[in-house]
Design a protein around this motif. Structure first.
Motif, mmCIF file in Angstrom:
data_model
loop_
_atom_site.group_PDB
_atom_site.id
_atom_site.type_symbol
_atom_site.label_atom_id
_atom_site.label_comp_id
_atom_site.label_asym_id
_atom_site.label_seq_id
_atom_site.Cartn_x
_atom_site.Cartn_y
_atom_site.Cartn_z
ATOM 1 N N LEU A 108 0.854 -1.192 0.000
ATOM 2 C CA LEU A 108 0.000 0.000 0.000
ATOM 3 C C LEU A 108 0.885 1.236 0.000
ATOM 4 N N LYS A 146 -1.337 8.328 -1.422
ATOM 5 C CA LYS A 146 -1.669 9.172 -2.569
ATOM 6 C C LYS A 146 -0.715 10.346 -2.640
ATOM 7 N N TRP A 199 -8.597 -1.585 5.893
ATOM 8 C CA TRP A 199 -9.896 -1.940 5.317
ATOM 9 C C TRP A 199 -9.719 -2.790 4.071
ATOM 10 N N PRO A 211 -16.471 -0.816 2.347
ATOM 11 C CA PRO A 211 -15.296 -1.199 3.129
ATOM 12 C C PRO A 211 -15.674 -2.059 4.337
ATOM 13 N N THR A 215 -9.027 -4.614 -3.315
ATOM 14 C CA THR A 215 -8.405 -3.377 -2.840
ATOM 15 C C THR A 215 -8.317 -3.355 -1.321
ATOM 16 N N ALA A 273 -7.088 -0.634 1.917
ATOM 17 C CA ALA A 273 -6.899 0.806 2.169
ATOM 18 C C ALA A 273 -6.636 1.040 3.650
ATOM 19 N N SER A 276 -7.134 4.087 6.579
ATOM 20 C CA SER A 276 -7.658 5.404 6.963
ATOM 21 C C SER A 276 -7.114 5.768 8.339
ATOM 22 N N VAL A 322 -8.460 8.648 3.874
ATOM 23 C CA VAL A 322 -7.826 7.423 3.381
ATOM 24 C C VAL A 322 -6.460 7.823 2.851
ATOM 25 N N THR A 344 -3.527 3.055 -0.319
ATOM 26 C CA THR A 344 -4.306 2.012 -0.991
ATOM 27 C C THR A 344 -3.350 1.067 -1.724
ATOM 28 N N THR A 372 -3.434 -3.302 -3.774
ATOM 29 C CA THR A 372 -4.228 -4.487 -4.130
ATOM 30 C C THR A 372 -3.478 -5.755 -3.717
#
Length: 223
Positions: free
Chosen positions: A120, A123, A157, A165, A194, A196, A198, A214, A217, A219
């Motif tokens: 992960l 962003k 999540w 989620p 996915t 994630a 938070s 969030v 993220t 996969t």
């Protein structure tokens, strides 16, 4: 060797016909007899003749003789008996006590467990979160590197195809942690799903859904 010769060799191996003279003088026929004996010995046992009721069971399965030619019933019965002895023996042979052999039990195989991983990334900014998941035990190891939680609690999540989620639990911001995924969430952890992170109040989200930003993220991938 014709097909009829091979059937006769099988009949001789079963003791349903006496072709001793031909077996002694015809090497090809003798080889066919030995081949049939090698196939039949595991079914009958070494040196064991077919059970007496075998012939009657074969006869009961033969088609009825057709009317017409007076010699036809005998010719048909002779050929059919030979064919039945060679072809039907595998399903008609009985043990000495008259019972059918018990099929060997099938051994169930357990599918190999899948190992999955995920990386992960944020962003914006720096830091990563690596995840290793053992499907067999439902064991997940979460390792944060350079994560800045800004004094809040990171929560992990899983977001399946329905887009809703599900919380996998709170995680540490700086230290690796191993946790057991709840049974109801394990089927959601498949390749391509996915994940994630938070940032939540202390103790995690109070609503069961992400309430803070969030920040990461990624996969899942099968390895």
């Amino acid at each position: 060797m014709t097909e009829e010769d091979d059937i006769l060799a099988a009949e001789h191996a079963l003791g349903l016909a006496d072709e001793s003279a031909r077996e002694a003088s015809d090497p090809a026929f003798a080889a066919a007899v030995e081949a049939w004996r090698a196939r039949l010995d595991p079914l009958l046992g070494p040196g064991r003749a077919p059970p007496p009721e075998l012939w009657n069971r074969i006869q009961r399965r033969l088609p009825a003789n057709e009317p017409g030619d007076p010699a036809r019933p005998w010719r048909f019965a002779t050929f059919a008996a030979s064919a039945a002895a060679a072809v039907l023996l595998g399903i008609l042979v009985l043990r000495p006590d008259g019972t059918a052999p018990t099929p060997a039990p099938q051994v169930a195989t357990t599918p190999a467990a899948k190992m999955m991983v995920a990386a992960l990334t944020p962003k914006e900014g720096s830091g990563t979160l690596t995840i290793a998941y053992d499907e067999r035990e439902g064991r997940m190891t979460v390792t944060p590197v350079g994560m800045d939680a800004d004094g809040r609690t990171p929560e992990l999540w899983v977001i399946p195809a329905d887009g809703k989620p599900r919380s996998l639990g709170v995680i540490a911001a700086k230290d690796a942690r191993t946790m057991i995924v709840a049974g109801g969430h394990r089927p959601l952890l498949a390749s391509g799903v996915t994940l994630a992170v938070s940032l939540e109040p202390e103790g995690g989200s109070p609503t069961g859904q992400p309430t803070g930003p969030v920040v990461m993220t990624g996969t899942m991938t099968i390895v």
